[in-house]
Write a protein that holds these residues in place. Structure first.
Motif, PDB file in Angstrom:
ATOM      1  N   UNK A  43      29.974  10.461 -34.881  1.00 12.80           N
ATOM      2  CA  UNK A  43      29.228  11.785 -34.285  1.00 12.80           C
ATOM      3  C   UNK A  43      29.395  12.774 -35.229  1.00 12.80           C
ATOM      4  N   UNK A  44      30.382  13.195 -35.995  1.00 11.48           N
ATOM      5  CA  UNK A  44      30.349  14.425 -36.689  1.00 11.48           C
ATOM      6  C   UNK A  44      29.336  14.393 -37.798  1.00 11.48           C
ATOM      7  N   UNK A  45      28.782  13.406 -38.654  1.00  5.12           N
ATOM      8  CA  UNK A  45      27.887  13.308 -39.314  1.00  5.12           C
ATOM      9  C   UNK A  45      26.313  13.461 -38.598  1.00  5.12           C
ATOM     10  N   UNK A  46      26.476  12.933 -37.243  1.00  3.53           N
ATOM     11  CA  UNK A  46      25.093  13.050 -36.705  1.00  3.53           C
ATOM     12  C   UNK A  46      24.739  14.130 -36.062  1.00  3.53           C
ATOM     13  N   UNK A  47      25.971  14.897 -35.520  1.00  2.05           N
ATOM     14  CA  UNK A  47      25.848  16.450 -35.009  1.00  2.05           C
ATOM     15  C   UNK A  47      25.605  17.204 -36.318  1.00  2.05           C
ATOM     16  N   UNK A  48      25.975  17.048 -37.425  1.00  3.26           N
ATOM     17  CA  UNK A  48      25.891  17.813 -38.408  1.00  3.26           C
ATOM     18  C   UNK A  48      24.309  17.882 -39.158  1.00  3.26           C
ATOM     19  N   UNK A  49      23.795  16.533 -38.942  1.00  8.12           N
ATOM     20  CA  UNK A  49      22.584  16.404 -39.708  1.00  8.12           C
ATOM     21  C   UNK A  49      21.546  16.774 -38.518  1.00  8.12           C
ATOM     22  N   UNK A  50      22.077  16.660 -37.102  1.00 12.79           N
ATOM     23  CA  UNK A  50      20.841  17.319 -36.161  1.00 12.79           C
ATOM     24  C   UNK A  50      20.860  18.922 -36.385  1.00 12.79           C
ATOM     25  N   UNK A  51      21.846  19.481 -36.798  1.00 15.93           N
ATOM     26  CA  UNK A  51      21.951  20.938 -36.986  1.00 15.93           C
ATOM     27  C   UNK A  51      21.039  21.204 -38.253  1.00 15.93           C
ATOM     28  N   UNK A  52      21.137  20.270 -39.255  1.00 19.34           N
ATOM     29  CA  UNK A  52      20.361  20.673 -40.546  1.00 19.34           C
ATOM     30  C   UNK A  52      18.857  20.500 -40.057  1.00 19.34           C
ATOM     31  N   UNK A  53      18.521  19.506 -39.264  1.00 19.18           N
ATOM     32  CA  UNK A  53      17.086  19.350 -38.866  1.00 19.18           C
ATOM     33  C   UNK A  53      16.427  20.743 -38.071  1.00 19.18           C
ATOM     34  N   UNK A  54      17.275  21.407 -37.584  1.00 19.20           N
ATOM     35  CA  UNK A  54      16.864  22.803 -36.908  1.00 19.20           C
ATOM     36  C   UNK A  54      16.167  23.617 -37.760  1.00 19.20           C
ATOM     37  N   UNK A  55      16.650  23.618 -38.887  1.00 21.23           N
ATOM     38  CA  UNK A  55      15.955  24.581 -40.021  1.00 21.23           C
ATOM     39  C   UNK A  55      14.519  24.326 -40.388  1.00 21.23           C
ATOM     40  N   UNK A 102      19.979   9.471 -39.949  1.00 19.20           N
ATOM     41  CA  UNK A 102      20.866   9.615 -38.872  1.00 19.20           C
ATOM     42  C   UNK A 102      20.835   8.410 -38.192  1.00 19.20           C
ATOM     43  N   UNK A 103      19.763   7.362 -38.173  1.00 23.42           N
ATOM     44  CA  UNK A 103      19.543   6.399 -37.355  1.00 23.42           C
ATOM     45  C   UNK A 103      20.742   5.096 -37.666  1.00 23.42           C
ATOM     46  N   UNK A 104      21.050   4.851 -38.752  1.00 25.54           N
ATOM     47  CA  UNK A 104      22.281   3.758 -38.714  1.00 25.54           C
ATOM     48  C   UNK A 104      23.339   4.447 -38.316  1.00 25.54           C
ATOM     49  N   UNK A 105      23.706   5.675 -38.246  1.00 24.66           N
ATOM     50  CA  UNK A 105      24.829   6.077 -37.469  1.00 24.66           C
ATOM     51  C   UNK A 105      24.797   6.047 -36.012  1.00 24.66           C
ATOM     52  N   UNK A 106      23.475   6.288 -35.576  1.00 22.39           N
ATOM     53  CA  UNK A 106      23.401   6.135 -34.075  1.00 22.39           C
ATOM     54  C   UNK A 106      23.727   4.569 -33.779  1.00 22.39           C
ATOM     55  N   UNK A 107      23.147   3.860 -34.668  1.00 27.61           N
ATOM     56  CA  UNK A 107      23.320   2.385 -34.520  1.00 27.61           C
ATOM     57  C   UNK A 107      24.735   2.037 -34.455  1.00 27.61           C
ATOM     58  N   UNK A 108      25.637   2.497 -35.222  1.00 23.60           N
ATOM     59  CA  UNK A 108      27.014   2.348 -34.967  1.00 23.60           C
ATOM     60  C   UNK A 108      27.638   2.737 -33.575  1.00 23.60           C
TER      61      UNK A 108
END
Length: 157
Positions: A43-55, A102-108
Motif C-alpha cells: 500500500x505505501x508504494x501504491x499511495x506514493x505513486x498515486x501522489x506522484x501522478x497528481x503532479x 502501480x498495476x502489479x502492486x494492485x494485483x498483489x
C-alpha cells in the motif's frame, strides 16, 4: 470572455478540486498507521505513486486552463497552443506510465484480498490517460496543420 470558455474553466476547477481533496487524503493515508499490516508493504508504494501522478495531472489542468485563456484572447491558432497540447499529451502519458507501474502492486493487494475487480478498476486510469494522450496528439496534429494552412493563406494575395 465567452460563456463556453468560462464554463470550461469552471469545469476544470470542478475536476481539480476533488482530486486535490483526494490527494490530501492520500497524504493522510501515507502517514497514518495501516489498516491491515499484511499488505502494508504494497500500500505505501501504491499511495506514493498515486501522489506522484497528481503532479502531471495538475500540470495538465493548468495547461488546459492556459489553452482556454488563449482561446479567449483569439490566439488559439498559434504555436503556443500546440505546445500546450503537446504538454497535455506528455502529462497523460506520464500518468499512464505511473499507473502501469502501480498495476502489479494492485494485483498483489487483489490476490491477498481476493478481489479481482480491483485489478479492472485500477486499469481505468491507464486507459483514460491513453485516450486523453491520443486525443491531444490528434488535436496537436490538426492544429499544426491549421496553422500551416493559415500561414499559407496569409501569404496569398
Amino acid at each position: 470572455m465567452n460563456y463556453s470558455t468560462r464554463l470550461l474553466k469552471f469545469g476544470l476547477i470542478f475536476i481539480g478540486l476533488p482530486i486535490a481533496v483526494f490527494t490530501g487524503y492520500l497524504v493522510y493515508l501515507l502517514f497514518s498507521p495501516p489498516f491491515n499490516a499484511t499488505y502494508n508493504h504494497l500500500l505505501n508504494p501504491i499511495v506514493t505513486l498515486m501522489l506522484i501522478t497528481a503532479l502531471p495531472f495538475f500540470y495538465a489542468l493548468k495547461r488546459a486552463y492556459d489553452l482556454l485563456k488563449l482561446i479567449d484572447q483569439q490566439q488559439a491558432f498559434t504555436y503556443v497552443a500546440v505546445t500546450a497540447l503537446r504538454q497535455i499529451k506528455q502529462s497523460a502519458i506520464a500518468i499512464a506510465v505511473l499507473y502501469t507501474v502501480i498495476w502489479p502492486l494492485v494485483y498483489g493487494v487483489a490476490e491477498i484480498e481476493d478481489a479481482p475487480g480491483l485489478i479492472i478498476v485500477s486499469g481505468l486510469p491507464i486507459f483514460g490517460s491513453i485516450i486523453i494522450a491520443v486525443f491531444s496528439a490528434l488535436l496537436q496534429t490538426l492544429l499544426t496543420q491549421a496553422i500551416e494552412i493559415k500561414s499559407e493563406n496569409d501569404l496569398t494575395i
